[in-house]
Write a protein that holds these residues in place. Sequence first.
Motif, PDB file in Angstrom:
ATOM      1  N   MET A   8      37.840 -65.940  37.595  1.00 53.39           N
ATOM      2  CA  MET A   8      37.792 -67.166  36.815  1.00 53.39           C
ATOM      3  C   MET A   8      36.527 -67.212  35.955  1.00 53.39           C
ATOM      4  SD  MET A   8      39.332 -69.747  39.647  1.00 53.39           S
ATOM      5  CE  MET A   8      39.838 -71.099  38.597  1.00 53.39           C
ATOM      6  N   LEU A   9      35.419 -66.703  36.485  1.00 54.29           N
ATOM      7  CA  LEU A   9      34.191 -66.675  35.691  1.00 54.29           C
ATOM      8  C   LEU A   9      34.343 -65.772  34.482  1.00 54.29           C
ATOM      9  CD1 LEU A   9      31.364 -66.631  38.363  1.00 54.29           C
ATOM     10  CD2 LEU A   9      31.830 -68.402  36.677  1.00 54.29           C
ATOM     11  N   ALA A  10      35.027 -64.653  34.675  1.00 51.56           N
ATOM     12  CA  ALA A  10      35.259 -63.766  33.544  1.00 51.56           C
ATOM     13  C   ALA A  10      36.099 -64.469  32.483  1.00 51.56           C
ATOM     14  CB  ALA A  10      35.949 -62.491  34.004  1.00 51.56           C
ATOM     15  N   LEU A  11      37.001 -65.325  32.941  1.00 49.37           N
ATOM     16  CA  LEU A  11      37.821 -66.103  32.019  1.00 49.37           C
ATOM     17  C   LEU A  11      36.951 -66.997  31.146  1.00 49.37           C
ATOM     18  CD1 LEU A  11      40.697 -67.059  31.219  1.00 49.37           C
ATOM     19  CD2 LEU A  11      40.569 -68.681  33.097  1.00 49.37           C
ATOM     20  N   ALA A  12      35.834 -67.446  31.673  1.00 46.64           N
ATOM     21  CA  ALA A  12      34.958 -68.340  30.933  1.00 46.64           C
ATOM     22  C   ALA A  12      33.909 -67.605  30.105  1.00 46.64           C
ATOM     23  CB  ALA A  12      34.239 -69.276  31.903  1.00 46.64           C
ATOM     24  N   ASP A  35      49.497 -67.701  37.531  1.00 48.69           N
ATOM     25  CA  ASP A  35      50.167 -66.603  38.230  1.00 48.69           C
ATOM     26  C   ASP A  35      49.234 -65.405  38.403  1.00 48.69           C
ATOM     27  OD1 ASP A  35      52.474 -68.085  38.425  1.00 48.69           O
ATOM     28  OD2 ASP A  35      53.583 -66.944  36.904  1.00 48.69           O
ATOM     29  N   ARG A  36      48.453 -65.107  37.386  1.00 51.96           N
ATOM     30  CA  ARG A  36      47.551 -63.966  37.482  1.00 51.96           C
ATOM     31  C   ARG A  36      46.354 -64.243  38.394  1.00 51.96           C
ATOM     32  NH1 ARG A  36      51.245 -63.193  34.624  1.00 51.96           N
ATOM     33  NH2 ARG A  36      51.866 -61.189  33.765  1.00 51.96           N
ATOM     34  N   LEU A  37      45.884 -65.463  38.413  1.00 47.15           N
ATOM     35  CA  LEU A  37      44.804 -65.818  39.337  1.00 47.15           C
ATOM     36  C   LEU A  37      45.299 -65.776  40.780  1.00 47.15           C
ATOM     37  CD1 LEU A  37      43.066 -68.680  37.356  1.00 47.15           C
ATOM     38  CD2 LEU A  37      42.277 -66.323  37.667  1.00 47.15           C
ATOM     39  N   ILE A  38      46.535 -66.207  40.994  1.00 48.18           N
ATOM     40  CA  ILE A  38      47.119 -66.129  42.334  1.00 48.18           C
ATOM     41  C   ILE A  38      47.277 -64.666  42.740  1.00 48.18           C
ATOM     42  CG2 ILE A  38      49.220 -66.589  43.680  1.00 48.18           C
ATOM     43  CD1 ILE A  38      49.441 -69.199  41.843  1.00 48.18           C
ATOM     44  N   ALA A  39      47.770 -63.831  41.836  1.00 52.83           N
ATOM     45  CA  ALA A  39      47.924 -62.402  42.122  1.00 52.83           C
ATOM     46  C   ALA A  39      46.569 -61.768  42.449  1.00 52.83           C
ATOM     47  CB  ALA A  39      48.581 -61.689  40.941  1.00 52.83           C
ATOM     48  N   ARG A  65      39.174 -59.793  31.696  1.00 51.26           N
ATOM     49  CA  ARG A  65      38.788 -59.933  30.273  1.00 51.26           C
ATOM     50  C   ARG A  65      40.012 -60.245  29.412  1.00 51.26           C
ATOM     51  NH1 ARG A  65      33.656 -60.330  28.664  1.00 51.26           N
ATOM     52  NH2 ARG A  65      34.180 -59.166  26.811  1.00 51.26           N
ATOM     53  N   ALA A  66      41.132 -59.615  29.697  1.00 53.21           N
ATOM     54  CA  ALA A  66      42.358 -59.883  28.950  1.00 53.21           C
ATOM     55  C   ALA A  66      42.825 -61.315  29.189  1.00 53.21           C
ATOM     56  CB  ALA A  66      43.447 -58.894  29.351  1.00 53.21           C
ATOM     57  N   LEU A  67      42.656 -61.799  30.391  1.00 55.66           N
ATOM     58  CA  LEU A  67      43.053 -63.163  30.719  1.00 55.66           C
ATOM     59  C   LEU A  67      42.183 -64.174  29.970  1.00 55.66           C
ATOM     60  CD1 LEU A  67      45.070 -64.748  32.405  1.00 55.66           C
ATOM     61  CD2 LEU A  67      43.424 -64.696  34.289  1.00 55.66           C
ATOM     62  N   GLN A  68      40.887 -63.890  29.870  1.00 59.51           N
ATOM     63  CA  GLN A  68      40.030 -64.805  29.122  1.00 59.51           C
ATOM     64  C   GLN A  68      40.400 -64.791  27.639  1.00 59.51           C
ATOM     65  OE1 GLN A  68      36.499 -61.887  29.661  1.00 59.51           O
ATOM     66  NE2 GLN A  68      35.668 -63.488  29.285  1.00 59.51           N
ATOM     67  N   ARG A  69      40.709 -63.615  27.091  1.00 63.03           N
ATOM     68  CA  ARG A  69      41.164 -63.552  25.693  1.00 63.03           C
ATOM     69  C   ARG A  69      42.439 -64.355  25.505  1.00 63.03           C
ATOM     70  NH1 ARG A  69      39.833 -58.190  26.335  1.00 63.03           N
ATOM     71  NH2 ARG A  69      42.028 -57.619  26.541  1.00 63.03           N
ATOM     72  N   TYR A  70      43.342 -64.238  26.445  1.00 61.92           N
ATOM     73  CA  TYR A  70      44.601 -64.979  26.380  1.00 61.92           C
ATOM     74  C   TYR A  70      44.343 -66.487  26.303  1.00 61.92           C
ATOM     75  CZ  TYR A  70      49.021 -66.999  27.936  1.00 61.92           C
ATOM     76  OH  TYR A  70      50.162 -67.767  28.042  1.00 61.92           O
ATOM     77  N   ALA A  71      43.490 -66.990  27.195  1.00 56.74           N
ATOM     78  CA  ALA A  71      43.200 -68.428  27.224  1.00 56.74           C
ATOM     79  C   ALA A  71      42.562 -68.894  25.919  1.00 56.74           C
ATOM     80  CB  ALA A  71      42.294 -68.764  28.404  1.00 56.74           C
ATOM     81  N   LEU A  72      41.602 -68.146  25.447  1.00 51.87           N
ATOM     82  CA  LEU A  72      40.920 -68.535  24.216  1.00 51.87           C
ATOM     83  C   LEU A  72      41.850 -68.418  23.009  1.00 51.87           C
ATOM     84  CD1 LEU A  72      37.453 -66.934  24.954  1.00 51.87           C
ATOM     85  CD2 LEU A  72      38.065 -69.358  25.076  1.00 51.87           C
TER      86      LEU A  72
END
Length: 136
Positions: A8-12, A35-39, A65-72
Amino acid sequence: MKPLRSAMLALAGVSALAVPAGALEPLSSEKYINDRLIAARIADRIRRECPSIDGRLVYAYQQARALQRYALDKGYTKAQVEAFLDSKSDKQRIYAVAEDYMARNGVVKGNAESFCQLGRQEIANRTVTGSLLVAK
């Protein structure tokens, strides 16, 4: 791979030059991210409890890193992501869903082999969780 907090921190971690996110659903309702955080939580529990399975740490970092890019890219702001990261209720919810999934799939606390069996199954089925794991 560190616990959910690290993912989650990497997401931020990336500063956002995103469009206003007024129409976005709350991060706690964003299926792909959750779903990815649960996985990631499931994979972390398996690698910690099963002595014959390890985490694919570099790959897990790349996926974070890909997840953070996705969110942003979807338009969430850094402030929204940080609020999500700081939410104890969201963390508890993600952990509870992960624990429920593991229990429904035969994992028993204190039984390392049950974690190993689920880990081998996730790897064989090429799930998101399995992609974060490797048999030793």
